[in-house]
Design a protein around this motif. Sequence first.
Motif, PDB file in Angstrom:
ATOM      1  N   ASN A  96       0.837  -1.190   0.000  1.00  0.00           N
ATOM      2  CA  ASN A  96       0.000   0.000   0.000  1.00  0.00           C
ATOM      3  C   ASN A  96       0.880   1.249   0.000  1.00  0.00           C
ATOM      4  O   ASN A  96       1.991   1.239   0.531  1.00  0.00           O
ATOM      5  CB  ASN A  96      -0.921   0.005   1.219  1.00  0.00           C
ATOM      6  CG  ASN A  96      -1.902  -1.143   1.200  1.00  0.00           C
ATOM      7  OD1 ASN A  96      -2.724  -1.249   0.304  1.00  0.00           O
ATOM      8  ND2 ASN A  96      -1.808  -2.043   2.182  1.00  0.00           N
TER       9      ASN A  96
ATOM     10  N   GLU B 271      -6.415   5.496   5.833  1.00  0.00           N
ATOM     11  CA  GLU B 271      -6.443   4.130   6.350  1.00  0.00           C
ATOM     12  C   GLU B 271      -6.513   3.178   5.170  1.00  0.00           C
ATOM     13  O   GLU B 271      -7.377   3.309   4.307  1.00  0.00           O
ATOM     14  CB  GLU B 271      -7.649   3.921   7.267  1.00  0.00           C
ATOM     15  CG  GLU B 271      -7.624   4.746   8.540  1.00  0.00           C
ATOM     16  CD  GLU B 271      -8.806   4.450   9.446  1.00  0.00           C
ATOM     17  OE1 GLU B 271      -9.387   3.349   9.302  1.00  0.00           O
ATOM     18  OE2 GLU B 271      -9.161   5.306  10.272  1.00  0.00           O
ATOM     19  N   GLN B 272      -5.611   2.199   5.153  1.00  0.00           N
ATOM     20  CA  GLN B 272      -5.547   1.242   4.056  1.00  0.00           C
ATOM     21  C   GLN B 272      -5.466  -0.179   4.593  1.00  0.00           C
ATOM     22  O   GLN B 272      -4.608  -0.486   5.420  1.00  0.00           O
ATOM     23  CB  GLN B 272      -4.327   1.520   3.179  1.00  0.00           C
ATOM     24  CG  GLN B 272      -4.371   2.875   2.471  1.00  0.00           C
ATOM     25  CD  GLN B 272      -3.096   3.204   1.738  1.00  0.00           C
ATOM     26  OE1 GLN B 272      -2.000   3.029   2.268  1.00  0.00           O
ATOM     27  NE2 GLN B 272      -3.208   3.691   0.511  1.00  0.00           N
ATOM     28  N   SER B 273      -6.369  -1.039   4.086  1.00  0.00           N
ATOM     29  CA  SER B 273      -6.351  -2.461   4.418  1.00  0.00           C
ATOM     30  C   SER B 273      -6.469  -3.256   3.125  1.00  0.00           C
ATOM     31  O   SER B 273      -7.427  -3.074   2.373  1.00  0.00           O
ATOM     32  CB  SER B 273      -7.515  -2.819   5.351  1.00  0.00           C
ATOM     33  OG  SER B 273      -7.447  -2.097   6.567  1.00  0.00           O
ATOM     34  N   GLY B 274      -5.497  -4.113   2.877  1.00  0.00           N
ATOM     35  CA  GLY B 274      -5.524  -4.901   1.653  1.00  0.00           C
ATOM     36  C   GLY B 274      -4.204  -4.810   0.915  1.00  0.00           C
ATOM     37  O   GLY B 274      -3.140  -4.705   1.529  1.00  0.00           O
TER      38      GLY B 274
ATOM     39  N   ASN C 272      -3.210  -0.568  -2.564  1.00  0.00           N
ATOM     40  CA  ASN C 272      -4.039   0.629  -2.528  1.00  0.00           C
ATOM     41  C   ASN C 272      -3.144   1.864  -2.529  1.00  0.00           C
ATOM     42  O   ASN C 272      -2.057   1.854  -1.952  1.00  0.00           O
ATOM     43  CB  ASN C 272      -4.927   0.631  -1.288  1.00  0.00           C
ATOM     44  CG  ASN C 272      -5.907  -0.524  -1.272  1.00  0.00           C
ATOM     45  OD1 ASN C 272      -6.754  -0.628  -2.140  1.00  0.00           O
ATOM     46  ND2 ASN C 272      -5.775  -1.420  -0.292  1.00  0.00           N
TER      47      ASN C 272
ATOM     48  N   ILE D  70     -10.575   6.100   3.586  1.00  0.00           N
ATOM     49  CA  ILE D  70     -10.531   4.723   4.080  1.00  0.00           C
ATOM     50  C   ILE D  70     -10.607   3.800   2.869  1.00  0.00           C
ATOM     51  O   ILE D  70     -11.526   3.914   2.051  1.00  0.00           O
ATOM     52  CB  ILE D  70     -11.684   4.426   5.049  1.00  0.00           C
ATOM     53  CG1 ILE D  70     -11.592   5.320   6.289  1.00  0.00           C
ATOM     54  CG2 ILE D  70     -11.674   2.954   5.453  1.00  0.00           C
ATOM     55  CD1 ILE D  70     -12.773   5.172   7.239  1.00  0.00           C
ATOM     56  N   GLN D  71      -9.656   2.902   2.757  1.00  0.00           N
ATOM     57  CA  GLN D  71      -9.621   1.935   1.656  1.00  0.00           C
ATOM     58  C   GLN D  71      -9.531   0.526   2.213  1.00  0.00           C
ATOM     59  O   GLN D  71      -8.612   0.211   2.958  1.00  0.00           O
ATOM     60  CB  GLN D  71      -8.404   2.206   0.757  1.00  0.00           C
ATOM     61  CG  GLN D  71      -8.445   3.565   0.062  1.00  0.00           C
ATOM     62  CD  GLN D  71      -7.146   3.893  -0.639  1.00  0.00           C
ATOM     63  OE1 GLN D  71      -6.080   3.921  -0.027  1.00  0.00           O
ATOM     64  NE2 GLN D  71      -7.210   4.144  -1.937  1.00  0.00           N
ATOM     65  N   ASP D  72     -10.506  -0.306   1.844  1.00  0.00           N
ATOM     66  CA  ASP D  72     -10.552  -1.692   2.297  1.00  0.00           C
ATOM     67  C   ASP D  72     -10.734  -2.576   1.068  1.00  0.00           C
ATOM     68  O   ASP D  72     -11.832  -2.665   0.514  1.00  0.00           O
ATOM     69  CB  ASP D  72     -11.699  -1.887   3.282  1.00  0.00           C
ATOM     70  CG  ASP D  72     -11.725  -3.285   3.877  1.00  0.00           C
ATOM     71  OD1 ASP D  72     -10.784  -4.064   3.618  1.00  0.00           O
ATOM     72  OD2 ASP D  72     -12.697  -3.606   4.594  1.00  0.00           O
ATOM     73  N   GLY D  73      -9.658  -3.202   0.633  1.00  0.00           N
ATOM     74  CA  GLY D  73      -9.700  -4.020  -0.573  1.00  0.00           C
ATOM     75  C   GLY D  73      -8.373  -3.974  -1.290  1.00  0.00           C
ATOM     76  O   GLY D  73      -7.325  -3.801  -0.664  1.00  0.00           O
TER      77      GLY D  73
ATOM     78  N   SER E  13     -14.693   0.322  -0.503  1.00  0.00           N
ATOM     79  CA  SER E  13     -14.756  -1.074  -0.072  1.00  0.00           C
ATOM     80  C   SER E  13     -14.907  -1.942  -1.309  1.00  0.00           C
ATOM     81  O   SER E  13     -15.942  -1.913  -1.971  1.00  0.00           O
ATOM     82  CB  SER E  13     -15.942  -1.291   0.881  1.00  0.00           C
ATOM     83  OG  SER E  13     -15.839  -0.473   2.026  1.00  0.00           O
TER      84      SER E  13
END
Length: 272
Positions: free
Chosen positions: A110, A126-129, A132, A148-151, A172
């Motif tokens: 990320n 915020e980054q999850s995955g 990103n 916020i990034q989730d993916g 998302s």
Amino acid sequence: MKTIITSVFTLISMSFAFAQTNIDLEYQIGNLNTSAVNQTGILNINYLDQKGNLNTAEIDQVGALNINYIETVGNNNSVDINQAGIGNNHKVTQLGNRNTAETTQAGTLNFTEQIQTGNRNDVSSEQSGKINTAFQSQTGASNVAWSIQDGNNNSISQLQLGDRNKGSGIQSGDGNVLTHEQNGDNNDAVNDQAGDNNIAASTQIGNYNITAGVQTGSGNEIYQNQTGNFNNAVDTQIGNGNYSLVNQTGDLQSHVGTQIGNNNLMTVNQSN
């Protein structure tokens, strides 16, 4: 012979130890600056440069090959960075006073870059995955931007030029793209993308404009362009392949659009 063998084992041990070394480089010039760095893992890198007074930085890195770069010039600025995973990259530049930057990265590869020029700006990512990207730039005073990034493979760009602008974005899913461009004062842009391969773009030139976009599904597109003052555009898309284009020029324009289903097309031009 024993001496040679001992030397070889010593070199191997040194190489192995070096390979597991985390790196921290810090520079503080001024008064009452503080930093707290925690690194756990392999080959995490942190670079911190503070010039001024009463600046604070807190960095936590867990995992491998995470990189963090901080440059702060001014007074009373704060940075809070959390990286957990592999190969995450973060960079923040602060030029001014009382700016706040926060980033949390959990996953792999990320990337976030944050630039603050001015005073009392606030930015958060915020980054999850995986893979990103977020780019956030603030020039002025009292601007707020958060994402916020989730993916995976999501992209956000937030550009603010002026004072008291607000931008927020939530992604998302995978492959979503979001851009905010604000040039003026007191503009507000809000977007929520849930699904895959959605595109949303908001451009605001002027003052006190508002855009909002909600996308649920895949392959939807929203484009909102405002030039003037006190304009309002709200778009909601539920389904797949929907397209909305809104152009507002002048003052006090208002648009509310809703698309439910697939492959709907909406084009709106407002001016005075």
